[in-house]
Design an enzyme around this catalytic site. Structure first.
Site, PDB file in Angstrom:
ATOM      1  N   HIS A  71      -9.681 -26.849  -5.960  1.00 31.67           N
ATOM      2  CA  HIS A  71      -9.265 -25.467  -5.727  1.00 31.67           C
ATOM      3  C   HIS A  71      -8.567 -25.388  -4.373  1.00 31.67           C
ATOM      4  CE1 HIS A  71     -10.325 -21.034  -4.857  1.00 31.67           C
ATOM      5  NE2 HIS A  71      -9.240 -21.077  -5.605  1.00 31.67           N
ATOM      6  N   PRO A  94     -19.417 -24.805  -2.867  1.00 32.84           N
ATOM      7  CA  PRO A  94     -19.949 -23.525  -2.414  1.00 32.84           C
ATOM      8  C   PRO A  94     -18.869 -22.561  -1.919  1.00 32.84           C
ATOM      9  CG  PRO A  94     -20.266 -25.172  -0.707  1.00 32.84           C
ATOM     10  CD  PRO A  94     -19.643 -25.889  -1.888  1.00 32.84           C
ATOM     11  N   CYS A  95     -17.662 -23.057  -1.727  1.00 33.68           N
ATOM     12  CA  CYS A  95     -16.637 -22.174  -1.151  1.00 33.68           C
ATOM     13  C   CYS A  95     -16.329 -20.999  -2.074  1.00 33.68           C
ATOM     14  CB  CYS A  95     -15.387 -22.967  -0.814  1.00 33.68           C
ATOM     15  SG  CYS A  95     -15.659 -24.069   0.593  1.00 33.68           S
ATOM     16  N   HIS A  96     -16.071 -21.284  -3.345  1.00 33.48           N
ATOM     17  CA  HIS A  96     -15.772 -20.205  -4.292  1.00 33.48           C
ATOM     18  C   HIS A  96     -16.460 -20.416  -5.631  1.00 33.48           C
ATOM     19  CE1 HIS A  96     -12.341 -21.036  -1.571  1.00 33.48           C
ATOM     20  NE2 HIS A  96     -12.458 -19.752  -1.307  1.00 33.48           N
ATOM     21  N   GLY A  97     -17.415 -21.332  -5.683  1.00 34.97           N
ATOM     22  CA  GLY A  97     -18.227 -21.476  -6.881  1.00 34.97           C
ATOM     23  C   GLY A  97     -17.606 -22.264  -8.018  1.00 34.97           C
TER      24      GLY A  97
END
Ligand code: FES
Length: 131
Positions: A71, A94-97
């Site tokens: 991503h 963890p940044c945007h799942g």
């Protein structure tokens, strides 16, 4: 260095280590039989980035992928057993799942592609050369 050698002998089943190759983290995970079975039982055509597990590994127990989320480039969690591995048992960004499976394929979340497979080859049973 253009190539990096990784000693596989300290990695036990279910564990992963992070090697550095060309300034990038590379995840080297020794998969359990159930992780291999899970990766191979998926309907490939239903995947966001359809690729068979067989096309992504040279030896079933060793999954080797570039540890950079496709991503926006965060480093996903899950290489250590103590970290969250997401809904599909691989890695979780963890940044945007984004959730990756036990083949490093994207299964859920905003990442558009599977974790990349770097160039590598097995020098012997316990050594892999990246690059
Ligand atoms: Fe991994 Fe956005 S960078 S989900």
């Amino acid at each position: 260095l253009a190539t990096t050698e990784v000693d596989l002998s300290p990695i036990s089943e279910g564990m992963g280590i992070t090697a550095m190759w060309r300034s990038k983290p590379v995840f080297v995970r020794k998969r359990t039989q159930s992780e291999i079975d899970e990766a191979r039982s998926v309907d490939v055509n239903a995947l966001p980035d359809p690729q068979t597990d067989e096309a992504r590994v040279q030896q079933p127990e060793w999954l080797i992928v570039v540890g950079i989320c496709t991503h926006l480039g965060c480093i996903p969690l899950g290489n250590k057993q103590s970290e969250p591995r997401g809904d599909y048992g691989g890695w979780f960004c963890p940044c945007h799942g984004s959730h990756y499976d036990t083949s490093g394929r994207i299964r859920k979340g905003p990442a558009p592609e599977n974790l990349a497979v770097p160039t590598y080859n097995f020098v012997n049973d316990s050594t892999v050369q990246l690059g």
